[in-house]
Design an enzyme around this catalytic site. Structure first.
Site, short mmCIF file in Angstrom:
data_model
loop_
_atom_site.label_atom_id
_atom_site.label_comp_id
_atom_site.label_asym_id
_atom_site.label_seq_id
_atom_site.Cartn_x
_atom_site.Cartn_y
_atom_site.Cartn_z
N LYS A 174 0.89 -1.30 -0.24
CA LYS A 174 0.12 0.07 -0.01
C LYS A 174 1.04 1.22 0.13
O LYS A 174 1.41 1.53 0.92
CB LYS A 174 -1.06 0.15 1.16
CG LYS A 174 -2.09 1.18 0.89
CD LYS A 174 -2.66 1.50 2.11
CE LYS A 174 -1.73 2.84 2.72
NZ LYS A 174 -1.71 3.90 1.91
N GLU A 249 10.19 0.93 10.34
CA GLU A 249 11.08 1.92 10.19
C GLU A 249 10.29 3.37 10.29
O GLU A 249 9.52 3.49 9.58
CB GLU A 249 12.00 1.49 8.76
CG GLU A 249 13.12 2.22 8.81
CD GLU A 249 13.15 3.70 7.99
OE1 GLU A 249 13.19 4.86 8.66
OE2 GLU A 249 13.24 3.66 6.72
N CYS A 283 14.22 10.40 6.47
CA CYS A 283 14.26 9.74 7.98
C CYS A 283 15.65 10.17 8.53
O CYS A 283 16.03 10.00 9.41
CB CYS A 283 13.51 8.27 8.03
SG CYS A 283 14.38 7.20 6.81
N GLU A 379 10.86 15.48 14.65
CA GLU A 379 11.26 15.33 13.47
C GLU A 379 10.16 16.42 12.37
O GLU A 379 9.20 16.27 12.46
CB GLU A 379 10.77 13.87 13.08
CG GLU A 379 11.22 13.87 11.68
CD GLU A 379 10.75 12.15 11.23
OE1 GLU A 379 11.72 11.49 10.63
OE2 GLU A 379 9.73 11.83 11.52
O1 TXE Z 1 2.93 9.35 7.95
P1 TXE Z 1 2.23 8.27 8.39
P2 TXE Z 1 2.46 10.86 7.00
C1 TXE Z 1 7.03 11.15 9.33
C2 TXE Z 1 7.44 12.50 9.16
C3 TXE Z 1 6.17 12.99 8.43
C4 TXE Z 1 5.12 12.44 9.48
C5 TXE Z 1 3.75 12.31 8.86
O2 TXE Z 1 7.86 13.05 10.25
O3 TXE Z 1 5.99 14.48 8.66
O4 TXE Z 1 5.75 11.16 9.54
O5 TXE Z 1 3.59 11.59 7.37
C6 TXE Z 1 -0.06 4.67 6.21
N1 TXE Z 1 -2.80 1.75 9.50
N2 TXE Z 1 7.34 10.25 8.37
O6 TXE Z 1 1.21 11.32 7.64
O7 TXE Z 1 0.75 8.59 8.62
C7 TXE Z 1 -0.17 5.91 5.21
O8 TXE Z 1 -1.23 5.82 4.18
C8 TXE Z 1 -1.69 1.43 8.43
C9 TXE Z 1 8.73 9.66 8.50
O9 TXE Z 1 2.60 10.62 5.66
O10 TXE Z 1 2.98 7.22 9.15
C10 TXE Z 1 1.02 5.89 4.64
O11 TXE Z 1 1.10 4.58 3.26
N3 TXE Z 1 -1.32 2.30 7.47
C11 TXE Z 1 8.87 8.45 7.52
C12 TXE Z 1 2.18 5.36 5.72
O12 TXE Z 1 1.42 4.73 6.55
C13 TXE Z 1 -1.55 3.64 7.78
C14 TXE Z 1 8.31 8.45 5.96
C15 TXE Z 1 2.80 6.52 6.25
O13 TXE Z 1 2.04 7.57 6.90
C16 TXE Z 1 -2.36 4.05 8.72
C17 TXE Z 1 6.96 9.02 6.15
C18 TXE Z 1 -2.99 3.35 9.76
N4 TXE Z 1 -3.71 3.28 10.77
C19 TXE Z 1 6.66 10.14 7.24
N5 TXE Z 1 -2.14 5.39 8.98
C20 TXE Z 1 10.09 7.96 7.32
N6 TXE Z 1 10.38 6.97 8.38
O14 TXE Z 1 10.85 7.81 6.58
C21 TXE Z 1 -1.11 5.71 7.96
N7 TXE Z 1 -0.87 4.62 7.22
#
Ligand code: TXE
Length: 477
Positions: A174, A249, A283, A379
């Site tokens: 996804k 991660e 990240c 972050e």
């Molecule tokens: O993250 P989410 P978002 C951090 C970074 C960013 C913040 C928010 O600080 O500003 O997170 O980003 C899916 N069950 N990182 O809102 O919500 C979602 O659809 C299952 C760091 O984008 O964590 C997407 O595919 N899945 C990071 C994925 O999770 C769920 C990279 C990431 O979304 C879900 C990205 C749920 N309940 C953001 N809710 C890194 N480590 O590199 C959301 N998703």
């Protein structure tokens, strides 16, 4: 307008209820495509496809060399389609095209590496003194749900899909709702090269219900996730309801330590890369920079000058090194932190939010913040570097480790003993000495604390994506 459907059973389909959502180009701030809005029933359909492919399809049963051949075939196809794949990531998240092409090459390498790794590292033999002989076997785990973020849409997805399918599992990926394009296209390419149906499914949609339906599905045997620490905790709780092991991660707040004796040109080059590549949406970003007293002023002068040289513009235009943030939501988040810097007594040397209505936050360098200020501790995930000075090694290590995160750290020194000493004291999954972002896929990748759970890469991926088994055989009576 382009449309990105789900890829289920090797066919691109709409959602069962026909739901779609808009996909933005963050550089133009316009809708450029639509994607299928996956619901709970679409998630079920995707899992059922992967389950059938695992339980009765050829993929987990074929020889390892044959599986490797299939995966290399997909990698070949990706290389033929590099312009399309990179163009999608560039359009979809404003990643400079040159960086997007680099990501495609890294994604191809993920597939090639794990294809060969599973072929060559399939077990171990242990002759026993008792007259037995024991071997380990690494059989596939089953159905893998992979949830990936928007900052490296293709690369992060491939980092999960490649080991999952290489080890004989079937998979549902996804992608983030912000960046469905390149991953959906990858699913199309897999179907085009003839992957058996159900081996690689793509489910588009939002975190809930699409992502959350996958993690909660009892037919899912492994969950691999990259995203925020908050969502990671929800994913882990959901997978725990059916005891599916998770690999997480999560976020980071990387420390970058520059000692007095560093090669300054090299340290400045990597400090810029570490926080401004991909507009800081990494990240692993070096978002907390620690510079030793003796070189502080000189370093800052050079660092700020290089930050200001980065060519900002249309991600598809040649020469662009830096572009808009990936979405309006993310722009608002980063802007909120930038606004706090001066309110909290910090000093901004360069950067700040663009005033032309674009979603650009210019490369920003600041210092003077207290060690508990939000822009220093939390972050930001954007092009904002908060700098601090330090006097000696012990202080640098203490400050670097004073964080809930622990994904990575960097240090710059020409003193070999110090490089080893400090590396071993840093609380982080990866330490780079005099460089950044270089990976050997055989080594562990992951973080401590709020940066994640588990490690992937090489044998670490093998252990996560398989069900290791011990077979003990009597040799002498
Ligand atoms: O993250 P989410 P978002 C951090 C970074 C960013 C913040 C928010 O600080 O500003 O997170 O980003 C899916 N069950 N990182 O809102 O919500 C979602 O659809 C299952 C760091 O984008 O964590 C997407 O595919 N899945 C990071 C994925 O999770 C769920 C990279 C990431 O979304 C879900 C990205 C749920 N309940 C953001 N809710 C890194 N480590 O590199 C959301 N998703």
């Amino acid at each position: 307008m382009e449309f990105f459907g789900h890829i289920i059973d090797g066919v691109e389909v709409e959602s069962l209820d026909g739901g779609r959502f808009d996909v933005y180009n963050p550089w133009t701030r316009e809708v450029w495509a639509q994607a299928a809005e996956g619901g709970a029933q679409d998630a079920r359909r995707a899992v059922a496809s992967a389950r059938t492919a695992f339980d009765s399809g050829p993929w987990p049963r074929m020889g390892r060399t044959e599986r490797a051949r299939w995966i290399h075939k997909l990698a070949d196809r990706m290389e033929e389609k590099v312009d399309e794949l990179a163009g999608y990531d560039s359009t979809n998240m404003a990643k400079p095209l040159e960086q997007a092409k680099h990501d495609v090459a890294r994604s191809v390498w993920n597939f090639r590496f794990f294809a060969d790794h599973q072929r060559d590292h399939c077990g171990e033999v242990f002759p026993m003194d008792s007259g037995h002989h024991c071997y380990s076997e690494f059989g596939p785990a089953g159905v893998v749900a992979a949830i990936s973020p928007w900052n490296f849409p293709l690369m992060m997805a491939s980092w999960k899909i490649a080991p999952a399918i290489a080890w004989g599992n079937t998979c549902i990926i996804k992608p983030s709702e912000d960046t469905p394009a390149s991953v959906t296209h990858l699913g199309r390419l897999a179907a085009e090269v003839g992957f058996p149906p159900g081996v690689l499914n793509v489910l588009n949609g939002h975190g809930a219900p699409a992502g959350s339906s996958l993690t909660a599905d009892w037919d899912v045997d492994r969950v691999t996730f990259t995203g925020s620490s908050t969502t990671g905790k929800a994913v882990m709780a959901s997978a725990a309801t059916h005891l599916a092991p998770v690999s997480l991660e999560l976020g980071g707040k990387g420390a970058n330590i520059v000692f007095d004796d560093a090669d300054l040109d090299n340290a400045v080059y990597w400090a810029v890369e570490a926080i401004f590549r991909n507009a800081g949406q990494i990240c692993l970003a070096g978002s907390r920079l620690f510079v030793q007293d003796g070189i502080y002023d000189e370093f800052m002068k050079r660092f700020v000058a290089k930050a200001e040289e980065l060519q900002i513009g249309d991600p598809l235009a040649p020469g662009t090194k830096f572009s808009a943030l990936s979405s309006r939501k993310h722009f608002d988040k980063v802007t909120g932190y930038v606004a706090q810097i001066e309110e909290l007594g910090g000093h901004i040397y360069t950067g700040g939010v663009a005033t032309d209505g674009s979603w650009v936050v210019r490369p920003t360098v600041a210092d003077g913040l207290a060690l508990d200020a939000a822009p220093y501790c939390e972050e930001i995930f954007g092009p904002v570097c908060i700098v601090n000075r330090f006097t000696d090694e012990a202080e640098a290590v203490r400050m670097a480790n004073d964080t809930r995160y622990g994904l990575n750290a960097m240090l710059f020194t020409e003193n070999l003993s110090r490089a080893h000493r400090v590396s071993s004291q840093l609380r982080a999954g990866t330490v780079w000495v005099n460089c950044f972002f270089i990976r050997d896929l055989r080594t562990p990748f992951g973080g401590v604390g709020d940066s994640g759970v588990g490690r992937e890469g090489g044998n670490f991926s093998r252990e996560f994506f398989t069900e290791p088994k011990a077979v003990v055989m009597q040799i002498t009576r």
